[in-house]
Design an enzyme around this catalytic site. Structure first.
Site, PDB file in Angstrom:
ATOM      1  CG  ASN A 168      73.693  43.051  49.730  1.00 10.97           C
ATOM      2  OD1 ASN A 168      72.797  43.617  50.349  1.00 10.97           O
ATOM      3  ND2 ASN A 168      73.796  43.124  48.423  1.00 10.97           N
ATOM      4  CD  GLU A 266      66.317  50.453  43.584  1.00  9.36           C
ATOM      5  OE1 GLU A 266      66.847  49.749  42.707  1.00  9.36           O
ATOM      6  OE2 GLU A 266      65.875  51.594  43.363  1.00  9.36           O
ATOM      7  CB  CYS A 300      71.922  44.317  43.704  1.00 11.68           C
ATOM      8  SG  CYS A 300      72.465  45.986  44.047  1.00 11.68           S
ATOM      9  CD  GLU A 478      67.026  52.870  47.004  1.00 12.73           C
ATOM     10  OE1 GLU A 478      68.170  52.401  46.916  1.00 12.73           O
ATOM     11  OE2 GLU A 478      66.246  52.607  47.943  1.00 12.73           O
TER      12      GLU A 478
HETATM   13  P1  NDP Z   1      65.497  39.069  50.936  1.00 13.85           P
HETATM   14  O1  NDP Z   1      64.502  39.544  49.953  1.00 13.85           O
HETATM   15  O2  NDP Z   1      65.403  37.691  51.419  1.00 13.85           O
HETATM   16  O3  NDP Z   1      65.501  40.011  52.249  1.00 13.85           O
HETATM   17  C1  NDP Z   1      65.585  41.413  52.168  1.00 13.85           C
HETATM   18  C2  NDP Z   1      64.891  42.031  53.375  1.00 13.85           C
HETATM   19  O4  NDP Z   1      63.506  41.713  53.354  1.00 13.85           O
HETATM   20  C3  NDP Z   1      65.425  41.507  54.721  1.00 13.85           C
HETATM   21  O5  NDP Z   1      65.354  42.537  55.692  1.00 13.85           O
HETATM   22  C4  NDP Z   1      64.425  40.394  55.031  1.00 13.85           C
HETATM   23  O6  NDP Z   1      64.371  40.044  56.396  1.00 13.85           O
HETATM   24  C5  NDP Z   1      63.138  41.049  54.546  1.00 13.85           C
HETATM   25  N1  NDP Z   1      62.077  40.091  54.272  1.00 13.85           N
HETATM   26  C6  NDP Z   1      62.188  38.768  53.936  1.00 13.85           C
HETATM   27  N2  NDP Z   1      60.957  38.220  53.785  1.00 13.85           N
HETATM   28  C7  NDP Z   1      60.051  39.211  54.018  1.00 13.85           C
HETATM   29  C8  NDP Z   1      58.625  39.273  54.008  1.00 13.85           C
HETATM   30  N3  NDP Z   1      57.869  38.199  53.727  1.00 13.85           N
HETATM   31  N4  NDP Z   1      58.016  40.452  54.301  1.00 13.85           N
HETATM   32  C9  NDP Z   1      58.760  41.557  54.567  1.00 13.85           C
HETATM   33  N5  NDP Z   1      60.106  41.558  54.609  1.00 13.85           N
HETATM   34  C10 NDP Z   1      60.759  40.405  54.320  1.00 13.85           C
HETATM   35  O7  NDP Z   1      66.882  39.382  50.245  1.00 13.85           O
HETATM   36  P2  NDP Z   1      68.303  38.860  50.678  1.00 13.85           P
HETATM   37  O8  NDP Z   1      68.492  39.117  52.122  1.00 13.85           O
HETATM   38  O9  NDP Z   1      68.497  37.512  50.147  1.00 13.85           O
HETATM   39  O10 NDP Z   1      69.227  39.922  49.903  1.00 13.85           O
HETATM   40  C11 NDP Z   1      69.833  39.644  48.705  1.00 13.85           C
HETATM   41  C12 NDP Z   1      68.979  40.142  47.545  1.00 13.85           C
HETATM   42  O11 NDP Z   1      68.926  41.557  47.555  1.00 13.85           O
HETATM   43  C13 NDP Z   1      69.584  39.768  46.206  1.00 13.85           C
HETATM   44  O12 NDP Z   1      68.602  39.316  45.324  1.00 13.85           O
HETATM   45  C14 NDP Z   1      70.159  41.092  45.710  1.00 13.85           C
HETATM   46  O13 NDP Z   1      70.311  41.169  44.323  1.00 13.85           O
HETATM   47  C15 NDP Z   1      69.177  42.063  46.256  1.00 13.85           C
HETATM   48  N6  NDP Z   1      69.756  43.391  46.317  1.00 13.85           N
HETATM   49  C16 NDP Z   1      69.281  44.359  45.464  1.00 13.85           C
HETATM   50  C17 NDP Z   1      69.874  45.612  45.435  1.00 13.85           C
HETATM   51  C18 NDP Z   1      69.350  46.680  44.540  1.00 13.85           C
HETATM   52  O14 NDP Z   1      69.598  47.853  44.848  1.00 13.85           O
HETATM   53  N7  NDP Z   1      68.663  46.368  43.456  1.00 13.85           N
HETATM   54  C19 NDP Z   1      71.027  45.927  46.269  1.00 13.85           C
HETATM   55  C20 NDP Z   1      71.433  44.850  47.126  1.00 13.85           C
HETATM   56  C21 NDP Z   1      70.801  43.623  47.145  1.00 13.85           C
HETATM   57  P3  NDP Z   1      65.234  38.761  56.909  1.00 13.85           P
HETATM   58  O15 NDP Z   1      66.637  39.199  56.862  1.00 13.85           O
HETATM   59  O16 NDP Z   1      64.759  38.527  58.272  1.00 13.85           O
HETATM   60  O17 NDP Z   1      64.936  37.633  55.964  1.00 13.85           O
END
Ligand code: NDP
Length: 497
Positions: A168, A266, A300, A478
């Site tokens: 995002n 996060e 988020c 962070e």
């Molecule tokens: P995911 O948790 O699906 O993915 C985040 C990252 O983790 C991606 O690079 C993904 O790779 C990787 N990943 C997925 N599965 C695994 C695994 N089993 N082991 C290691 N790495 C893995 O999140 P989303 O992409 O859906 O992102 C949206 C989410 O992020 C929302 O819940 C949002 O609220 C949160 N978010 C939180 C923020 C904060 O600061 N608190 C800020 C922004 C977003 P791949 O892309 O290949 O799946």
């Protein structure tokens, strides 16, 4: 292929229509060809695949980690102000290429060009913020612990840090980790989301071209389950800094238990906004609209639930609904677009499902509720800005994180009910309150269970203040000087006479 050749070709991806195959990693200051299966990169505005990026295998991750290990000895031995100086020059070099990065980010992520500029500028600002802090770092010293005995605290970098980042905000969420990690002397291996690898790869090349030494910052793209897991389980990675969903965050935490890796998480949020009867209602409605529909609701810290006092509810609902209907939805690269598409077809399905399941339980649809009619947008993953009024409190839009442009609004009797509803969530990331009553505002700040509370202010994150969720929204901080604590180990030293 030379880095230079690849740089030119990759930057052209922002403009050209061709489908390109990209090596997928930047390791030891050079392009690295991953050995895994290619992952398609799709333009969310039209659903067209325009690049394939080779995914990183465990061996590719190991190559990046070893590169970071080799670079660690020299990087960590530099004076902290020297590290800051190098990072500052490199960030400045990235800034000079903003006009190339902006359309590339829009093309792979979907957001408007304006939002890509805001994101990339913020990513560079964050790097610069920590460059500034590098000049001001001071230690602690305690004299006279016992007669003739004094103590001080040493801080040491952890080593190789793994950064796992979602789609995002691919660059700001990276900078939040990269800046404090590098300034404190760590080296980094990043894994961007599988669907947004290109801007991150180019960002890394530009930092390197701007003077960041080879191996200090490496990128391996690929899928979460393969590449992300390989990074999180690598024995030479000392910490994982993760941003993403709560379920994957739980998995990462479990993986990091082995070897007691440091971890910051996060995670997701469902931020409540409370609008009291004495609030500046127009300003609150604007903040709700901006807070919910910015980046197509894929933030988020988006405002995901609004609780408004009954006596002013009609006025607020009307104002927010009018704004939602006025927002111009269109391709991110089209003139005048205010909101782009959702990032993937699956993301749109999920949001549409949450809205549909909620409306099946109750509530009134005041705006949106589906994709736009415009035939020119039919190939993309668009969804209209949506408002649902007074759905049941156990509906999906109340209990789940809605990661898209759909806002539920509820009427509440009074302040106590608003606080109770706000806290009835497993998430605790951000929150906001609108009131002119100082006592109420301060009570809200004390009583809402969340890592951030904005009072009469739009939900903007500041580098100066620590940021991190409570409850299922995360672990660790962070931003701010606090971030340094999460990239270092401390040691107490006692000096006798
Ligand atoms: P995911 O948790 O699906 O993915 C985040 C990252 O983790 C991606 O690079 C993904 O790779 C990787 N990943 C997925 N599965 C695994 C695994 N089993 N082991 C290691 N790495 C893995 O999140 P989303 O992409 O859906 O992102 C949206 C989410 O992020 C929302 O819940 C949002 O609220 C949160 N978010 C939180 C923020 C904060 O600061 N608190 C800020 C922004 C977003 P791949 O892309 O290949 O799946």
């Amino acid at each position: 292929m030379s880095i230079g050749g690849n740089v030119a070709r990759r930057s052209e991806l922002a403009r050209t229509g061709g489908r390109n195959t990209i090596s997928g990693a930047f390791v030891d200051g050079a392009e690295h060809r991953n050995a895994g299966d290619p992952l398609p990169v799709t333009n969310p505005a039209d659903g067209q695949v325009f690049a394939d990026v080779a995914g990183g295998t465990a061996a590719d991750v190991d190559a990046a980690v070893q590169s970071a290990r080799r670079a660690f000895a020299e990087w960590s031995s530099l004076a902290v102000s020297k590290r800051g100086e190098i990072l500052g020059a490199a960030a400045h070099h990235v800034e000079q290429h903003l006009d190339e990065l902006i359309p590339l980010l829009t093309r792979e992520q979907g957001k408007t060009l304006r939002d890509s500029r805001i994101e990339l500028t913020k990513a560079i600002d964050t790097l610069m913020h920590y460059v500034g802090l590098s000049k001001a770092l001071r230690g602690t010293h305690t004299p006279n612990l016992d007669p003739g005995v004094e103590g001080y605290v040493l801080r040491r970098p952890l080593g190789v840090v793994g950064a796992i980042v979602p789609w995002n905000f691919p660059t700001t969420l990276l900078s939040n980790k990269l800046a404090p990690a590098l300034v404190t002397g760590n080296t980094v291996v990043a894994k961007p989301a599988g669907t947004t690898p290109l801007t991150t790869l180019r960002f890394a090349e530009l930092l390197h071209d701007g003077g960041l030494p080879a191996g200090v910052f490496n990128v391996v793209t690929g899928s979460g389950p393969t590449t992300g897991t390989a990074l999180a389980t690598h024995p030479d990675v000392r910490k994982i800094a993760f941003t993403g969903s709560t379920p994957v965050g739980e998995q990462i935490m479990a993986l990091c238990a082995r070897g007691i890796k440091r971890v910051t998480l996060e995670l997701g949020g469902s931020d409540p906004m409370i609008i009291c009867d004495d609030a500046d209602l127009a300003a609150a409605a604007s903040a709700a609209s901006m807070g919910r529909y910015y980046n197509c609701g894929q933030a988020c810290l988006a405002i995901k639930r609004v609780y408004v006092f009954e006596s002013v509810a009609d006025e607020v609902v009307e104002a927010i609904t009018a704004k939602a209907k006025r927002l111009k939805v269109g391709r991110g690269d089209a003139e005048g677009s205010q909101m782009g598409p959702l990032h993937t077809a699956a993301q749109r399905e999920e949001v549409a499902g949450q809205v549909d399941r909620t409306l099946a339980m109750g509530g009134r649809l005041a705006a949106g509720g589906g994709p736009p009619d415009d035939a020119g947008l039919a190939g993309g993953f668009f969804y209209l800005p949506t408002v649902v009024v007074d759905p049941p409190h156990d509906a999906p839009m109340a209990t789940e994180e809605v990661f898209g442009p759909a806002l539920p609004i509820w009427r509440v009797r009074d302040f106590d009910e608003a606080i109770e509803r706000a806290n009835a969530s497993r998430f605790g990331l951000g929150s906001s309150v609108w009131t002119r009553d100082l006592r109420r505002a301060r009570q809200a700040a004390e009583r809402i269970e969340a890592g951030y509370t904005w009072i009469n202010s739009r939900t903007k994150v500041y580098d100066e203040l620590p940021f991190g969720g409570w409850k299922s929204s995360g672990y660790g901080k962070e931003h701010g000087e606090e971030a340094f604590d999460y990239y270092t180990d401390s040691k107490s030293v006692v000096v006798g006479s």
